[in-house]
Design an enzyme around this catalytic site. Structure first.
Site, PDB file in Angstrom:
ATOM      1  N   GLY A  25       0.825  -1.200   0.000  1.00 25.60           N
ATOM      2  CA  GLY A  25       0.000   0.000   0.000  1.00 25.60           C
ATOM      3  C   GLY A  25       0.856   1.246   0.000  1.00 25.60           C
ATOM      4  O   GLY A  25       1.957   1.269  -0.557  1.00 25.60           O
ATOM      5  N   VAL A  50       0.958   4.709   5.170  1.00 27.72           N
ATOM      6  CA  VAL A  50       0.436   3.630   6.012  1.00 27.72           C
ATOM      7  C   VAL A  50       1.554   2.661   6.371  1.00 27.72           C
ATOM      8  O   VAL A  50       1.586   2.112   7.478  1.00 27.72           O
ATOM      9  CB  VAL A  50      -0.725   2.913   5.314  1.00 27.72           C
ATOM     10  CG1 VAL A  50      -1.201   1.717   6.130  1.00 27.72           C
ATOM     11  CG2 VAL A  50      -1.875   3.883   5.090  1.00 27.72           C
ATOM     12  N   GLU A  76       5.652  -3.439   0.734  1.00 28.06           N
ATOM     13  CA  GLU A  76       5.731  -3.131  -0.704  1.00 28.06           C
ATOM     14  C   GLU A  76       4.926  -1.851  -0.904  1.00 28.06           C
ATOM     15  O   GLU A  76       3.700  -1.862  -0.819  1.00 28.06           O
ATOM     16  CB  GLU A  76       5.148  -4.260  -1.555  1.00 28.06           C
ATOM     17  CG  GLU A  76       5.262  -3.979  -3.042  1.00 28.06           C
ATOM     18  CD  GLU A  76       4.277  -4.778  -3.874  1.00 28.06           C
ATOM     19  OE1 GLU A  76       4.243  -4.543  -5.095  1.00 28.06           O
ATOM     20  OE2 GLU A  76       3.532  -5.601  -3.318  1.00 28.06           O
ATOM     21  N   CYS A 109       0.793   0.208  -8.377  1.00 29.31           N
ATOM     22  CA  CYS A 109       1.725   0.843  -7.437  1.00 29.31           C
ATOM     23  C   CYS A 109       2.851   1.583  -8.143  1.00 29.31           C
ATOM     24  O   CYS A 109       3.381   2.557  -7.615  1.00 29.31           O
ATOM     25  CB  CYS A 109       2.324  -0.213  -6.505  1.00 29.31           C
ATOM     26  SG  CYS A 109       1.121  -1.010  -5.429  1.00 29.31           S
TER      27      CYS A 109
END
Length: 409
Positions: A240, A244, A263, A297
Site C-alpha cells: 500500500g 500507512v 511493498e 503501485c
C-alpha cells in the site's frame, strides 16, 4: 455496449461474513459495511466489519493452529499437495472469481480470466512446489564441531492487502507463508473483500485446516491497526502507501518488534530519448499509466521526452489516449473500467483540477465518463512545471490516472 459485449452475470455473493477458525461468523459487534459496484455505484453486499475484538479471535485461532495444529507439522510435501488442490479449485472457478473482482474492483473481466486468476494460481503452485524444498545449511565451524541452520516457520503472519489486485495480492502474501507452515490473518481492502472471502471458502474445501487461513474484512484504523500492533502476530506483510507503511512499522516496533515486509507505491517516471521508436514508446507509456485504470503501485504517471521527438510523441500520445476505450469492464472491447470507489474517483478528479489550476496544459480527457459509476476519461497534461510532480501525493496510491508529459530539454 456493442457487438463485442461479454455476457457476464455477477455471481451470487454467498460469503460476506468473517472467516475465523474455519467458519464464517458475524463480527463481534454485529456491524457490517457496504461494498459497492464501481460500475454503477450500487451496493453489492453488506460485509461483516472486523475490529480489534475480531482480530483477537482470528489471531487466537491462528496461534492455536500454529502451536498445536496439523499444518506446521505436515511434511512440506503434504502441505504442497493441499495447496495444489486449492489451485485446482481456483481453476475450476476462474470465471466466478474474475467476475467477483470485476464487480467489486471494476477490473476487466477478460484480463481477470486470462491474467489475474491464472497468475494467482501459478503463484500458489510455485510455492506449493517449494514447500518441500526449504533447506538449511551445514557449516564447518572452529574446532571439532559442525554447525547447521534450520529454517522454520515464523509463526502467525498478519497480511494487509490493497484493492488494485485483490486476487494476486492475496496469493502473493499467503502462498509463501502457507508453504513454510505458517498460519495467517488476512485483512483485505475494505473496497474489495469479496474474492478474499471466496478464497477462504475454497481453502476449506481444499482441506486447509481451520485457523490456518483467517480473513477479517475491515478498515485500516481498526482491523489493520489491530493486526500491526498485536503481540501474538509474529510478522506483518503489507502492500500500500508509504504513509500507512510507516504506521505499520511504528505499531510493530512498539509492540513485539515483529518482522515487517512492505511493498509501497511510488511515482514512477518514464524517460524517452530521441532514438526511441516513438510508436512503441507511446504504446508503452499508455499501458504504463492506463492499464488497470491507473491503479498500479508503479504506474508510469510521468513521462520525460527528449526534445527531438517531443512534439511527435505528444501528438501520438493524445490520439492513443483518446482511442483507449472506457466502459463496462465486463465488455471485451473495454480497455479501462471505473475507479475502484467514489473516494478514489473524487481524488483523481481533484488532482486533475489541481493540474489545471497550477498551469499545466490539459491535452485530453479530464472529465468523468458516462452518467453513472466511477469512470474517468484517460487524461494527459503537458507543460508541467518542475514543482508539480514533486508535490506530495500521499493520498493518491496506488492510482494516479492523470498522465504528465514533459519536454526533456
Amino acid at each position: 455496449m456493442g457487438s463485442n459485449e461479454m455476457v457476464a452475470v455477477v455471481p451470487e455473493i454467498k460469503h460476506t461474513k468473517l472467516f475465523i477458525n474455519g467458519e464464517f461468523v458475524d463480527a463481534a459487534s454485529g456491524k457490517t459495511f457496504e461494498t459497492r459496484d464501481p460500475r454503477t455505484g450500487d451496493v453489492l453486499a453488506h460485509v461483516a466489519e472486523a475490529d480489534k475484538a475480531d482480530v483477537d479471535l482470528a489471531v487466537g485461532a491462528a496461534r492455536e493452529a500454529f502451536e498445536h495444529g496439523k499444518w506446521p507439522r505436515m511434511s512440506g510435501y503434504e502441505r504442497g499437495r493441499v495447496m495444489h488442490k486449492l489451485a485446482d479449485l481456483m481453476e475450476q472457478h476462474t470465471e466466478e472469481l474474475a467476475a467477483l473482482d470485476g464487480a467489486d474492483a471494476g477490473k476487466l473481466l477478460l484480463l481477470g480470466k486470462i491474467i489475474d486468476i491464472p497468475a494467482a494460481v501459478h503463484m500458489l503452485r510455485y510455492y506449493a512446489g517449494a514447500a518441500d524444498k526449504i533447506h538449511g545449511e551445514s557449516l564447518r565451524v572452529s574446532g571439532k564441531y559442525q554447525g547447521y541452520t534450520l529454517k522454520e516457520p515464523i509463526g502467525v503472519v498478519g497480511i494487509i492487502i490493497p484493492w488494485n489486485f485483490p486476487s494476486l495480492m492475496f496469493f502473493l502474501k499467503i502462498s509463501p507463508a502457507l508453504a513454510a507452515g505458517c498460519t495467517v490473518v488476512v485483512k483485505p481492502a475494505e473496497q474489495t473483500p469479496l474474492s478474499a472471502l471466496y478464497y477462504a471458502h475454497l481453502a476449506k474445501l481444499a482441506g486447509i485446516p481451520g485457523g490456518v487461513i483467517n480473513v477479517v474484512p475491515g478498515f485500516g484504523p481498526t482491523a489493520g491497526a489491530a493486526i500491526a500492533s498485536h503481540m501474538d502476530v509474529d510478522s506483518v506483510a503489507f502492500t500500500g502507501s508509504g504513509e500507512v507503511g510507516r504506521l505499520i512499522m511504528e505499531a510493530s516496533a512498539r509492540s513485539n518488534l515483529k518482522t515487517v515486509s512492505l511493498e509501497l507505491g511510488g511515482k514512477s517516471p518514464l524517460i524517452i530519448f530521441d532514438d526511441a521508436d516513438v510508436d512503441m514508446a507511446v504504446e508503452l507509456s499508455r499501458l504504463a499509466i492506463f492499464f488497470n485504470k491507473g491503479e498500479v503501485c508503479v504506474a508510469g504517471s510521468r513521462v520525460y521526452v527528449q526534445e527531438g521527438i517531443y512534439d511527435e510523441f505528444v501528438k501520438k500520445a493524445v490520439v492513443a489516449a483518446q482511442n483507449w476505450k472506457v466502459g463496462d469492464p465486463f465488455d471485451v472491447a473495454t480497455n479501462m473500467g471505473p475507479q475502484v470507489d467514489k473516494v478514489q474517483f473524487e481524488r483523481v478528479l481533484r488532482y486533475i483540477e489541481h493540474g489545471k489550476s497550477e498551469g499545466a496544459t490539459l491535452l485530453t480527457g479530464g472529465k468523468p465518463f458516462g452518467d453513472k459509476g466511477y469512470y474517468i476519461e484517460p487524461t494527459i497534461f503537458a507543460d508541467v512545471k518542475g514543482g508539480h510532480e514533486d508535490r506530495p501525493r500521499r493520498d493518491l496510491r496506488p492510482c494516479d490516472v492523470p498522465h504528465e508529459v514533459q519536454d526533456g530539454r
